[in-house]
Design a protein around this motif. Structure first.
Motif, PDB file in Angstrom:
ATOM      1  N   GLU A  22      37.240  41.759  35.345  1.00 10.29           N
ATOM      2  CA  GLU A  22      36.032  41.745  35.664  1.00 10.29           C
ATOM      3  C   GLU A  22      34.623  42.065  34.783  1.00 10.29           C
ATOM      4  N   ILE A  23      35.540  42.641  33.348  1.00  8.25           N
ATOM      5  CA  ILE A  23      34.227  42.689  31.643  1.00  8.25           C
ATOM      6  C   ILE A  23      35.035  41.658  31.575  1.00  8.25           C
ATOM      7  N   ALA A  24      35.649  41.117  30.952  1.00 12.97           N
ATOM      8  CA  ALA A  24      36.383  39.744  29.750  1.00 12.97           C
ATOM      9  C   ALA A  24      34.585  38.951  30.610  1.00 12.97           C
ATOM     10  N   LYS A  25      34.148  38.757  31.670  1.00 13.71           N
ATOM     11  CA  LYS A  25      33.312  37.623  32.303  1.00 13.71           C
ATOM     12  C   LYS A  25      31.457  38.085  31.895  1.00 13.71           C
ATOM     13  N   THR A  26      32.395  39.544  31.760  1.00 15.83           N
ATOM     14  CA  THR A  26      30.980  39.900  32.202  1.00 15.83           C
ATOM     15  C   THR A  26      30.308  40.300  30.684  1.00 15.83           C
TER      16      THR A  26
ATOM     17  N   PRO B 204      30.354  41.337  26.273  1.00 19.35           N
ATOM     18  CA  PRO B 204      29.968  40.677  25.361  1.00 19.35           C
ATOM     19  C   PRO B 204      31.368  40.460  24.499  1.00 19.35           C
ATOM     20  N   LYS B 205      31.664  39.550  23.854  1.00 20.34           N
ATOM     21  CA  LYS B 205      32.909  39.410  23.101  1.00 20.34           C
ATOM     22  C   LYS B 205      32.987  40.342  22.095  1.00 20.34           C
ATOM     23  N   GLY B 206      32.234  40.481  21.703  1.00 19.99           N
ATOM     24  CA  GLY B 206      32.608  41.753  20.587  1.00 19.99           C
ATOM     25  C   GLY B 206      32.799  43.171  20.784  1.00 19.99           C
ATOM     26  N   ALA B 207      32.050  43.677  22.045  1.00 22.77           N
ATOM     27  CA  ALA B 207      32.479  44.806  23.056  1.00 22.77           C
ATOM     28  C   ALA B 207      33.505  44.922  24.231  1.00 22.77           C
ATOM     29  N   LEU B 208      33.875  43.813  24.226  1.00 23.75           N
ATOM     30  CA  LEU B 208      35.528  43.443  25.081  1.00 23.75           C
ATOM     31  C   LEU B 208      36.418  43.406  23.939  1.00 23.75           C
ATOM     32  N   ILE B 209      36.256  42.561  22.591  1.00 23.72           N
ATOM     33  CA  ILE B 209      37.342  42.947  21.663  1.00 23.72           C
ATOM     34  C   ILE B 209      37.526  44.468  21.401  1.00 23.72           C
ATOM     35  N   ALA B 210      35.938  45.000  20.867  1.00 17.29           N
ATOM     36  CA  ALA B 210      36.446  46.427  20.748  1.00 17.29           C
ATOM     37  C   ALA B 210      37.134  47.590  22.373  1.00 17.29           C
TER      38      ALA B 210
ATOM     39  N   VAL C 128      47.502  37.766  24.820  1.00 15.75           N
ATOM     40  CA  VAL C 128      46.364  38.744  25.454  1.00 15.75           C
ATOM     41  C   VAL C 128      46.632  38.608  26.797  1.00 15.75           C
ATOM     42  N   LEU C 129      46.815  38.728  28.160  1.00 13.80           N
ATOM     43  CA  LEU C 129      46.222  38.551  28.844  1.00 13.80           C
ATOM     44  C   LEU C 129      45.201  39.201  30.374  1.00 13.80           C
ATOM     45  N   GLU C 130      44.996  38.778  31.181  1.00 10.83           N
ATOM     46  CA  GLU C 130      43.726  39.168  31.910  1.00 10.83           C
ATOM     47  C   GLU C 130      43.989  39.282  32.951  1.00 10.83           C
ATOM     48  N   ALA C 131      43.653  40.688  33.823  1.00 11.00           N
ATOM     49  CA  ALA C 131      44.036  41.371  35.086  1.00 11.00           C
ATOM     50  C   ALA C 131      42.475  41.029  36.026  1.00 11.00           C
ATOM     51  N   PRO C 132      42.757  39.963  37.477  1.00 14.18           N
ATOM     52  CA  PRO C 132      41.765  39.120  37.675  1.00 14.18           C
ATOM     53  C   PRO C 132      40.616  40.803  38.237  1.00 14.18           C
ATOM     54  N   ASP C 133      41.219  41.664  38.129  1.00 11.25           N
ATOM     55  CA  ASP C 133      40.140  43.044  37.942  1.00 11.25           C
ATOM     56  C   ASP C 133      40.552  44.647  37.948  1.00 11.25           C
ATOM     57  N   THR C 134      39.572  45.064  38.595  1.00  7.90           N
ATOM     58  CA  THR C 134      39.796  46.791  37.841  1.00  7.90           C
ATOM     59  C   THR C 134      41.578  47.095  38.210  1.00  7.90           C
ATOM     60  N   ALA C 135      41.406  46.995  39.885  1.00  7.74           N
ATOM     61  CA  ALA C 135      42.265  47.253  40.617  1.00  7.74           C
ATOM     62  C   ALA C 135      43.803  47.255  40.770  1.00  7.74           C
TER      63      ALA C 135
ATOM     64  N   THR D 121      39.160  49.624  30.912  1.00  5.86           N
ATOM     65  CA  THR D 121      38.824  48.102  30.757  1.00  5.86           C
ATOM     66  C   THR D 121      39.762  47.144  29.988  1.00  5.86           C
ATOM     67  N   CYS D 122      41.175  48.026  29.527  1.00  7.34           N
ATOM     68  CA  CYS D 122      42.360  47.252  29.077  1.00  7.34           C
ATOM     69  C   CYS D 122      43.470  48.209  29.411  1.00  7.34           C
ATOM     70  N   ILE D 123      44.763  47.516  29.031  1.00 10.58           N
ATOM     71  CA  ILE D 123      46.158  48.752  28.991  1.00 10.58           C
ATOM     72  C   ILE D 123      46.720  47.549  28.273  1.00 10.58           C
ATOM     73  N   ALA D 124      46.916  48.406  26.755  1.00 12.71           N
ATOM     74  CA  ALA D 124      48.114  48.170  25.772  1.00 12.71           C
ATOM     75  C   ALA D 124      49.156  48.569  25.557  1.00 12.71           C
ATOM     76  N   LEU D 125      50.825  47.880  25.194  1.00 11.96           N
ATOM     77  CA  LEU D 125      51.808  48.579  25.682  1.00 11.96           C
ATOM     78  C   LEU D 125      52.046  48.424  23.796  1.00 11.96           C
ATOM     79  N   LYS D 126      52.902  49.610  23.951  1.00 15.89           N
ATOM     80  CA  LYS D 126      53.357  49.514  22.585  1.00 15.89           C
ATOM     81  C   LYS D 126      54.466  48.738  22.285  1.00 15.89           C
ATOM     82  N   PRO D 127      54.528  48.008  21.118  1.00 14.98           N
ATOM     83  CA  PRO D 127      55.275  46.610  20.699  1.00 14.98           C
ATOM     84  C   PRO D 127      57.591  47.510  21.013  1.00 14.98           C
ATOM     85  N   TYR D 128      57.462  46.360  22.276  1.00 16.17           N
ATOM     86  CA  TYR D 128      58.422  46.318  22.835  1.00 16.17           C
ATOM     87  C   TYR D 128      59.583  45.061  22.785  1.00 16.17           C
TER      88      TYR D 128
END
Length: 118
Positions: A15-19, A21-27, A60-67, A95-102
């Motif tokens: 949802e945020i990836a589409k709306t 700014p790229k810089g905010a998403l990368i941050a 880097v993957l995309e979840a379709p929505d917040t839920a 906004t996102c989930i990061a896993l530790k390296p696995y």
């Protein structure tokens, strides 16, 4: 050097990836990756991952929505997969989930339903 290929997954809220700014998403992704690296700095896989900085592997993957993003976080928690859900404040927006390296084979099953962020 480890024979096991370590990977770090980041899953972005579509949802945020589409709306946003790229810089905010990368941050947001940078915040989550930095946080998970700090939280699990003493983890053996994390230590191994950071030994070869020029060859880190991230997906880097995309979840379709917040839920779906929140649902992934719950599944990871239930299965004791070490991760960080980044929640932007004051909006209280996951906004996102990061896993530790696995090792890829340990966590890929949780990621299969998500597509690469494009």
């Amino acid at each position: 050097m480890s024979a096991v290929k370590l990977v770090q997954y980041i899953v972005v809220n579509g949802e945020i990836a589409k709306t946003w700014p790229k810089g905010a998403l990368i941050a947001q992704c940078c915040h989550a990756v930095a946080a998970v690296g700090h939280l699990y700095a003493a983890d053996p896989d994390t230590e191994e991952y950071f030994k070869d900085l020029d060859n880190m592997h991230k997906v880097v993957l995309e979840a379709p929505d917040t839920a779906k993003l929140v649902g992934l976080g719950e599944v990871l928690q239930q299965n004791e997969v070490k991760h960080k859900v980044w929640i932007e404040q004051p909006e209280n927006q996951p906004t996102c989930i990061a896993l530790k390296p696995y090792p890829k084979e340990e966590v890929q099953k949780y990621m299969k339903k998500f597509k690469l962020l494009s």
